[in-house]
Design a protein around this motif. Structure first.
Motif, PDB file in Angstrom:
ATOM      1  N   TYR A 138      -7.887  11.760  13.265  1.00  0.00           N
ATOM      2  CA  TYR A 138      -7.405  10.879  12.849  1.00  0.00           C
ATOM      3  C   TYR A 138      -8.087  10.340  11.779  1.00  0.00           C
ATOM      4  CZ  TYR A 138      -4.947   6.444  11.712  1.00  0.00           C
ATOM      5  OH  TYR A 138      -4.393   5.142  11.104  1.00  0.00           O
ATOM      6  N   ALA A 139      -7.654  10.569  10.453  1.00  0.00           N
ATOM      7  CA  ALA A 139      -8.093   9.144   9.648  1.00  0.00           C
ATOM      8  C   ALA A 139      -7.472   8.023   9.072  1.00  0.00           C
ATOM      9  CB  ALA A 139      -9.078  10.296   8.520  1.00  0.00           C
ATOM     10  N   HIS A 140      -8.548   7.012   8.850  1.00  0.00           N
ATOM     11  CA  HIS A 140      -7.711   6.138   8.173  1.00  0.00           C
ATOM     12  C   HIS A 140      -7.973   6.527   6.478  1.00  0.00           C
ATOM     13  CE1 HIS A 140      -9.294   2.374  11.106  1.00  0.00           C
ATOM     14  NE2 HIS A 140      -7.853   3.173  11.262  1.00  0.00           N
ATOM     15  N   CYS A 141      -6.377   5.787   6.010  1.00  0.00           N
ATOM     16  CA  CYS A 141      -5.737   6.500   4.560  1.00  0.00           C
ATOM     17  C   CYS A 141      -5.435   5.835   3.864  1.00  0.00           C
ATOM     18  CB  CYS A 141      -6.116   8.321   4.164  1.00  0.00           C
ATOM     19  SG  CYS A 141      -4.596   8.666   4.742  1.00  0.00           S
ATOM     20  N   THR A 142      -4.165   4.872   4.760  1.00  0.00           N
ATOM     21  CA  THR A 142      -3.362   4.670   4.274  1.00  0.00           C
ATOM     22  C   THR A 142      -2.928   3.255   3.217  1.00  0.00           C
ATOM     23  OG1 THR A 142      -1.866   3.878   7.170  1.00  0.00           O
ATOM     24  CG2 THR A 142      -1.612   6.448   5.725  1.00  0.00           C
ATOM     25  N   ALA A 143      -3.949   2.291   4.042  1.00  0.00           N
ATOM     26  CA  ALA A 143      -3.976   1.170   3.219  1.00  0.00           C
ATOM     27  C   ALA A 143      -5.306   0.766   2.414  1.00  0.00           C
ATOM     28  CB  ALA A 143      -4.360   0.064   4.938  1.00  0.00           C
ATOM     29  N   PRO A 144      -5.409   1.058   1.307  1.00  0.00           N
ATOM     30  CA  PRO A 144      -6.738   1.084   0.316  1.00  0.00           C
ATOM     31  C   PRO A 144      -7.025  -0.757  -0.117  1.00  0.00           C
ATOM     32  CG  PRO A 144      -5.430   2.742  -0.726  1.00  0.00           C
ATOM     33  CD  PRO A 144      -4.862   2.227   1.088  1.00  0.00           C
ATOM     34  N   LEU A 145      -5.363  -0.867  -0.198  1.00  0.00           N
ATOM     35  CA  LEU A 145      -5.755  -2.452  -0.428  1.00  0.00           C
ATOM     36  C   LEU A 145      -5.715  -3.425   0.395  1.00  0.00           C
ATOM     37  CD1 LEU A 145      -2.357  -2.435  -2.475  1.00  0.00           C
ATOM     38  CD2 LEU A 145      -4.281  -2.430  -3.734  1.00  0.00           C
ATOM     39  N   ARG A 146      -5.931  -2.948   1.416  1.00  0.00           N
ATOM     40  CA  ARG A 146      -6.474  -3.998   2.779  1.00  0.00           C
ATOM     41  C   ARG A 146      -7.777  -3.280   3.282  1.00  0.00           C
ATOM     42  NH1 ARG A 146      -0.300  -4.889   4.837  1.00  0.00           N
ATOM     43  NH2 ARG A 146       0.432  -4.567   2.997  1.00  0.00           N
ATOM     44  N   ASP A 202       0.836  -1.602  -0.262  1.00  0.00           N
ATOM     45  CA  ASP A 202       0.281   0.094  -0.189  1.00  0.00           C
ATOM     46  C   ASP A 202       0.843   1.220   0.086  1.00  0.00           C
ATOM     47  OD1 ASP A 202      -2.660  -0.876   0.600  1.00  0.00           O
ATOM     48  OD2 ASP A 202      -2.255  -1.974   2.102  1.00  0.00           O
ATOM     49  N   GLN A 203       2.454   1.293   0.779  1.00  0.00           N
ATOM     50  CA  GLN A 203       2.254   2.476   1.003  1.00  0.00           C
ATOM     51  C   GLN A 203       4.294   2.530   0.373  1.00  0.00           C
ATOM     52  OE1 GLN A 203       2.798   0.941   4.043  1.00  0.00           O
ATOM     53  NE2 GLN A 203      -0.193   1.029   4.347  1.00  0.00           N
ATOM     54  N   ALA A 204       4.740   3.145  -0.451  1.00  0.00           N
ATOM     55  CA  ALA A 204       6.132   3.569  -0.158  1.00  0.00           C
ATOM     56  C   ALA A 204       6.484   5.115   0.560  1.00  0.00           C
ATOM     57  CB  ALA A 204       6.735   3.403  -1.635  1.00  0.00           C
ATOM     58  N   MET A 205       8.058   4.659   0.155  1.00  0.00           N
ATOM     59  CA  MET A 205       7.968   6.688   0.853  1.00  0.00           C
ATOM     60  C   MET A 205       9.182   6.988   0.268  1.00  0.00           C
ATOM     61  SD  MET A 205       9.122   5.885   5.095  1.00  0.00           S
ATOM     62  CE  MET A 205       7.969   4.731   5.437  1.00  0.00           C
ATOM     63  N   ARG A 211     -16.720  -7.696   1.714  1.00  0.00           N
ATOM     64  CA  ARG A 211     -15.552  -7.538   1.984  1.00  0.00           C
ATOM     65  C   ARG A 211     -15.964  -7.013   2.546  1.00  0.00           C
ATOM     66  NH1 ARG A 211     -12.384 -12.004  -1.074  1.00  0.00           N
ATOM     67  NH2 ARG A 211     -13.588 -13.356  -2.306  1.00  0.00           N
ATOM     68  N   ILE A 212     -15.160  -6.042   2.714  1.00  0.00           N
ATOM     69  CA  ILE A 212     -15.059  -4.672   3.576  1.00  0.00           C
ATOM     70  C   ILE A 212     -13.666  -4.432   4.744  1.00  0.00           C
ATOM     71  CG2 ILE A 212     -15.306  -3.376   5.796  1.00  0.00           C
ATOM     72  CD1 ILE A 212     -18.027  -4.245   4.389  1.00  0.00           C
ATOM     73  N   GLU A 213     -12.542  -5.755   3.995  1.00  0.00           N
ATOM     74  CA  GLU A 213     -11.416  -5.764   4.237  1.00  0.00           C
ATOM     75  C   GLU A 213     -10.737  -6.902   3.894  1.00  0.00           C
ATOM     76  OE1 GLU A 213     -10.580  -4.668   8.697  1.00  0.00           O
ATOM     77  OE2 GLU A 213     -12.925  -5.863   8.982  1.00  0.00           O
ATOM     78  N   THR A 214      -9.042  -6.982   3.825  1.00  0.00           N
ATOM     79  CA  THR A 214      -8.417  -8.702   3.763  1.00  0.00           C
ATOM     80  C   THR A 214      -8.381  -9.027   4.979  1.00  0.00           C
ATOM     81  OG1 THR A 214      -7.298  -7.442   2.394  1.00  0.00           O
ATOM     82  CG2 THR A 214      -6.312  -9.158   3.951  1.00  0.00           C
TER      83      THR A 214
END
Length: 483
Positions: free
Chosen positions: A347-355, A72-75, A111-114
């Motif tokens: 805070y918000a959930h935003c960094t794991a859209p594949l999961r 999901d993430q790269a930096m 499914r909502i989530e992995t």
């Protein structure tokens, strides 16, 4: 605090395969994707992508477990001229592949989530997408939502923004490898900065009263026919990496608050004095010294989750003290409660859209806000349904039941034995509680305990192991009865 996964050795997986399959059947976990969804995924690979800036010049890297492919993430981290830091944080652009209202989107809402089990994962999106062109795997040009955070010399964020970009990760790194290179002084400059920035962000977090403890993985092995349960040590780099994600989640929350439309992950700490007294009682029963003038956040920062008593407290007390939910707002109708108690900031959930389903929506709202535009209609139409949808997610249940299964496996040959356990919670709704939670120190297990007489919080009691059955259907695969 993020609970970690349950891992099993190959031998343990083979011995418990039937029980794991039964667990997934019980939870009604889909075994495969429908043909129409797989066909839609194939079509999505060739669909037109939204316009995006070319930022393939950035030498991004990922840090994940060695076997992960849904990245999901790269930096990329760098120093700013004149002092301070710049953090580029690329998040997989799932909306570039998933069209609202179409089969991929409908399946994701089911499914909502992995889901993670000790022997496999059940993905949110078909692997042809989530482990292919939507994943930030090295060497491939992919669409992303590229965050830019500017920090001062003390690690405080001075500006954040996000926009669509084409990116290309240069390296897929592991936690163990990065920790080794940083400790040895051989890490490349961008990687080495992760410790510097991560430690500064940890200090900023402590100053505002936040908590972001990463709990250790649990691992079950099979040795000479006996199951063994242990904790896997958490590396400092995991905490530093988590700080980058938390920083982005806080930035996303503030962007949505400023724009007047969004969805936050909020968390309240109970003010119920009865509950608070019980949680203090749980701490005392586990030998944890919690002074009256010490806040919950201050206490947690001193705990070591590798110590079974501390892990037991975190598992039991956090659920009682803190309640997390999703909070939606539109048209600048900002709710009274916008903070996440553990993080001590919006805070918000935003960094794991594949999961995780909701992250695709928060990402779109932040991109729109930074561009001075309204969110897409498909986002607004689904916004008020998202909290209920996320409540249907089975991730926590899968995690909890996997732990129960592993603990039952560890104890299954000891049914009938009498153990000394500590009562760390009871059914306080009753005048004479006879059900509760027991903590067994060795092996480290939390399980249900029943009694013919009243259970007293904090008491060490003798209890017979009545059940330890990995294939037991329902909760409480491990059951003690006070003797």
């Amino acid at each position: 605090m993020r609970r970690r996964q349950m891992h099993m050795s190959d031998e343990a997986q083979a011995a418990l395969l039937s029980a794991l399959k039964e667990l997934r059947t019980e939870l009604k976990v889909p075994a495969t994707f429908p043909k129409r969804v797989l066909a839609a995924a194939d079509q999505a690979l060739t669909a037109d992508r939204p316009p995006a800036e070319d930022r393939t010049d950035l030498p991004l890297f990922t840090i994940d477990p060695a076997t992960s492919r849904d990245l999901d993430q790269a930096m990329h981290l760098e120093r700013r001229p004149g002092g301070g830091y710049r953090v580029y944080y690329a998040i997989a652009d799932v909306a570039a592949f998933v069209e609202a209202g179409k089969p991929l989107d409908a399946e994701a809402h089911d499914r909502i989530e992995t889901l993670y089990f000790p022997d496999l994962k059940v993905p949110l999106y078909p692997p042809v997408i989530s482990e292919g062109p939507a994943s930030l795997l090295p060497g491939q040009v992919v669409p992303a939502l590229l965050w830019q955070h500017d920090l001062d010399a003390y690690g405080k964020v001075t500006a954040s923004s996000v926009a669509r970009a084409k990116v290309c990760s240069q390296a897929k790194l592991t936690y163990e490898g990065v920790q080794h290179d940083i400790d040895a002084g051989t890490a490349q400059d961008s990687v080495a900065l992760l410790r510097e920035i991560g430690e500064l962000r940890e200090a900023v977090e402590a100053d505002r009263g936040g908590i972001s403890m990463t709990l250790p993985d649990q691992e079950i092995t099979l040795v000479d026919g006996t199951f063994r349960l242990s904790y896997v040590t958490t590396l400092p780099v995991e905490g530093w990496n988590e700080q980058i994600s938390l920083m982005t989640g806080m930035a996303a929350a503030q962007i949505m608050l400023d724009s007047g439309t969004g969805i936050l992950r909020t968390q309240k700490q109970t003010s119920d004095q009865k509950v608070i007294r019980r949680v203090h009682g749980i701490a005392a029963s586990l030998g944890i010294d919690w002074q009256p003038d010490v806040t919950y956040a201050q206490l947690v920062r001193k705990l070591d989750p590798a110590i079974p008593q501390h892990m037991a407290f975190l598992s039991e007390a956090t659920a009682m003290l803190l309640r997390a939910e999703y909070t939606v707002f539109r048209d600048h109708d900002i709710p009274d409660d916008t903070k996440h108690a553990s993080i001590a900031a919006p805070y918000a959930h935003c960094t794991a859209p594949l999961r995780r389903l909701v992250d695709r929506y928060t990402g779109e709202m932040c991109v729109a806000a930074c561009a001075g535009e309204a969110p897409p209609d498909w986002v607004l139409e689904a916004l008020y349904c998202l909290p209920c949808a996320m409540e249907r997610g089975k991730g926590k249940v899968a995690e909890r039941d996997s732990v129960d299964l592993a603990e039952a496996a560890v104890l299954k040959n000891r049914v009938g034995e009498v153990f000394h356990v500590t009562v760390i919670n009871t059914d306080c709704e009753l005048d004479s509680p006879k059900d509760g939670t027991a903590h067994l120190a060795e092996p480290a297990v939390l399980a249900k305990i029943t009694s013919a007489t009243e259970l007293e919080l904090g008491k060490s009691v003798s209890a017979e192991l009545k059940r330890a059955d990995p294939s037991f259907v329902g909760r409480h695969k491990v059951l003690f009865r006070k003797v």
